[in-house]
Design an enzyme around this catalytic site. Structure first.
Site, PDB file in Angstrom:
ATOM      1  N   GLY A   1       0.821  -1.202   0.000  1.00  0.00           N
ATOM      2  CA  GLY A   1       0.000   0.000   0.000  1.00  0.00           C
ATOM      3  C   GLY A   1       0.850   1.246   0.000  1.00  0.00           C
ATOM      4  O   GLY A   1       1.978   1.256  -0.500  1.00  0.00           O
TER       5      GLY A   1
ATOM      6  N   VAL B   1       0.451   4.652   5.518  1.00  0.00           N
ATOM      7  CA  VAL B   1      -0.005   3.495   6.300  1.00  0.00           C
ATOM      8  C   VAL B   1       1.173   2.557   6.577  1.00  0.00           C
ATOM      9  O   VAL B   1       1.219   1.904   7.614  1.00  0.00           O
ATOM     10  CB  VAL B   1      -1.148   2.761   5.576  1.00  0.00           C
ATOM     11  CG1 VAL B   1      -1.578   1.520   6.357  1.00  0.00           C
ATOM     12  CG2 VAL B   1      -2.331   3.693   5.379  1.00  0.00           C
ATOM     13  N   GLY B   2       2.125   2.510   5.644  1.00  0.00           N
ATOM     14  CA  GLY B   2       3.308   1.682   5.863  1.00  0.00           C
ATOM     15  C   GLY B   2       4.043   2.054   7.139  1.00  0.00           C
ATOM     16  O   GLY B   2       4.535   1.187   7.873  1.00  0.00           O
TER      17      GLY B   2
ATOM     18  N   GLU C   1       5.645  -3.291   0.793  1.00  0.00           N
ATOM     19  CA  GLU C   1       5.634  -3.064  -0.653  1.00  0.00           C
ATOM     20  C   GLU C   1       4.885  -1.757  -0.888  1.00  0.00           C
ATOM     21  O   GLU C   1       3.658  -1.714  -0.842  1.00  0.00           O
ATOM     22  CB  GLU C   1       4.950  -4.236  -1.370  1.00  0.00           C
ATOM     23  CG  GLU C   1       5.641  -5.583  -1.187  1.00  0.00           C
ATOM     24  CD  GLU C   1       7.010  -5.642  -1.841  1.00  0.00           C
ATOM     25  OE1 GLU C   1       7.318  -4.768  -2.684  1.00  0.00           O
ATOM     26  OE2 GLU C   1       7.788  -6.550  -1.501  1.00  0.00           O
TER      27      GLU C   1
END
Length: 545
Positions: free
Chosen positions: A186, A190-191, A208
């Site tokens: 994503g 948010v990572g 990723e």
């Protein structure tokens, strides 16, 4: 509920159920059947979520999942076997080897843009490694998420593989559980949340992510081939592909011809009216649609119908002022000399609100620091976004944005400040390959970079002087399609890799094992006390080590 799911998966894993190769092969066979026997259902769900053409769903998702499952299944015996390693001569007689063991219970958080591929392909690698798996599909592709939740327990071991649907709240609850590995695909924002949550349990992560993947084209390239391949790589899935060419850097002798030829390729692919083409998708939701509209030149997108005449007048005045401001900035940017740039160096070095935060994370400078000589100002182009060569048409109700090519884009344009993730392709005119490399290296490291040049020195320079998750010569998306090539990012574009053996190792712990017979006990030579004779022995050993 999420904690109960985790505890059930943990119980199953600790029972040893997922470790035998027979179980792993059975799950991988079932995964292949899941995608092949439900092809029509997946095509329908992807069409409902994304307006994705059937051929794209089959070729770019279902076939790749089936291929990955078969690829890893056929190599399990080799990958799980002991791999002997030579031991130091001082320890002889002795032996050593490595063996891959499952990490345990793993969490896979998948995105909406390829809702089948990016959920089930990492699952294939996790199952091959012998893990219990919790899958959290994206709530932004609800039809595919629901379908996965229905089909997975019908085909796979329901006590070892679970699907958890829900909103960000459910994702947050899952992240509180002490998984043994978290695999997230994503965006970078948010990572970071995932990585912070994983740190609470010292859980390893694979991220990723994405970024602005550049594409360089010079005069040695076959323009017709380059145009078709760039158009295919960019506009597949309506540009909503993490490794799609995000922007093009073309030398002055080919830039305009390339832009026009890409427009021709778009017509060849999708017809005169791409909106009517069954092969062109739609934007995932209204929020992303509006975000993309703001990246187009001012005045391209008609505003939503205002609620009153006063609001209509205010909107018109605001749009006019925005257009004048962009054109003024474009003119002043084009006229700025070296002295002017030097005088504004302090301001250029300060990140703005619109700057790419990923670039700051990766040590890259803001795009405003780009030297004037690197990007050519195209005469007659007044909007920072560039001149529309083709496309620019939108339909809010259908969430449709036509495949759009922009020529003469400025590095200061909004479209160059963030990952586009949509069917908009800016083309910047760059002096040469060296200028393109400097431009790329001032930004965060991308998930992919592409080079269309037959000049061996140019290709070698890109390989040695740029850093990206992958580098493609005349081939966009190619590494995404192969189980034999590791796929992943670097820096702000991601951490870790998967596909094939790389994926198997991502979800495995490679354990070192050593053994030495108890007789003869040659280690007596190094036991204390350390007398003069042993000291001399150590000196001799050091000379031969």
């Amino acid at each position: 509920m999420t904690n109960q799911t985790f505890e059930q998966l943990k119980k199953t894993y600790e029972s040893g159920r997922t470790r035998p190769l027979a179980w792993r092969r059975a799950q991988l066979n079932a995964l292949r059947r899941l995608v092949t026997e439900n092809r029509d259902a997946f095509v329908s769900s992807a069409m409902a979520d994304l307006g994705k053409p059937a051929a794209e769903t089959v070729l770019m998702e279902l076939n790749l999942v089936a291929g990955e499952a078969q690829f890893v299944r056929n190599r399990l015996s080799l990958w799980t076997a002991r791999h002997p390693k030579a031991m130091h001569w001082m320890l002889q007689p002795a032996a050593g080897w490595t063996i891959a063991e499952p990490k345990g219970v793993v969490l896979i958080i998948s995105p909406w843009n390829y809702p089948v591929l990016l959920a089930l392909e990492p699952m294939a690698d996790a199952l091959a490694a012998g893990n219990a798996v919790c899958l959290k599909p994206s709530e932004l592709s609800p039809n595919t998420s629901k379908l996965l939740a229905e089909l997975v327990p019908q085909y796979l071991d329901s006590e070892a593989v679970r699907v958890v649907e829900g909103e960000p709240k459910e994702t947050g609850e899952l992240l509180k559980c002490p998984f043994n590995h978290i695999f997230y695909t994503g965006g970078g924002h948010v990572g970071k949340i995932v990585m912070r949550a994983a740190a609470e349990h010292l859980t390893p992560v694979t991220l990723e992510l994405g970024g602005k993947s550049p594409c360089f084209v010079d005069r040695t390239a076959d323009i017709n081939v380059a145009a078709r391949r760039i158009a295919w790589g960019k506009f597949t899935n309506a540009g909503q592909t993490c490794v799609a060419p995000d922007y093009v850097l073309a030398t002055p002798d080919v830039a305009e011809a390339l832009a026009e030829r890409i427009a021709v390729a778009i017509t060849e692919f999708y017809g005169e009216d791409p909106k009517a083409s069954p092969d062109f998708g739609r934007i995932i939701n209204d929020r992303h649609f509006e975000r993309l509209c703001k990246l187009l030149p001012v005045g391209t997108v008609p505003p939503e119908e205002p609620s009153s005449p006063l609001v209509q007048v205010a909107s018109a005045v605001g749009a006019a002022m925005d257009m004048v401001g962009r054109r003024f900035n474009a003119v002043t940017t084009g006229r700025g000399g070296a002295g002017e740039m030097a005088g504004s160096a302090n301001n250029a070095a300060k990140p703005t609100a619109g700057s790419n935060m990923a670039a700051a994370d990766d040590g890259a400078t803001a795009s405003a620091a780009v030297e004037p000589s690197e990007i050519h100002k195209v005469p007659g182009v007044f909007d920072l976004a560039g001149r529309i060569v083709c496309g620019g048409k939108v339909d809010r109700a259908a969430r449709y944005i036509a495949p759009t090519v922009l020529y003469g884009t400025s590095p200061d344009a909004p479209v160059m400040k963030e990952e586009i993730f949509g069917p908009i392709l800016p083309i910047l005119v760059v002096e040469d390959a060296e200028s393109a490399i400097r431009f790329i290296n001032k930004r965060s490291r991308p998930l992919a970079a592409y080079v269309f040049s037959r000049d061996h020195e140019v290709r070698l320079t890109f390989e040695r002087q740029t850093s990206s998750g992958a580098l493609g010569y005349s081939l966009p998306l190619g590494h995404l399609l192969s189980s034999r090539l590791p796929f992943g990012g670097v820096g702000a574009s991601g951490i870790g890799t998967y596909h094939g053996k790389a994926g198997f190792l991502t979800f495995s712990h490679v354990k070192t094992v050593v053994t030495k017979p108890q007789f003869p006990d040659t280690l007596r030579l190094v036991y204390p006390p350390f007398n003069e004779a042993k000291a001399k022995l150590f000196d001799i050993i050091a000379k031969f080590s």
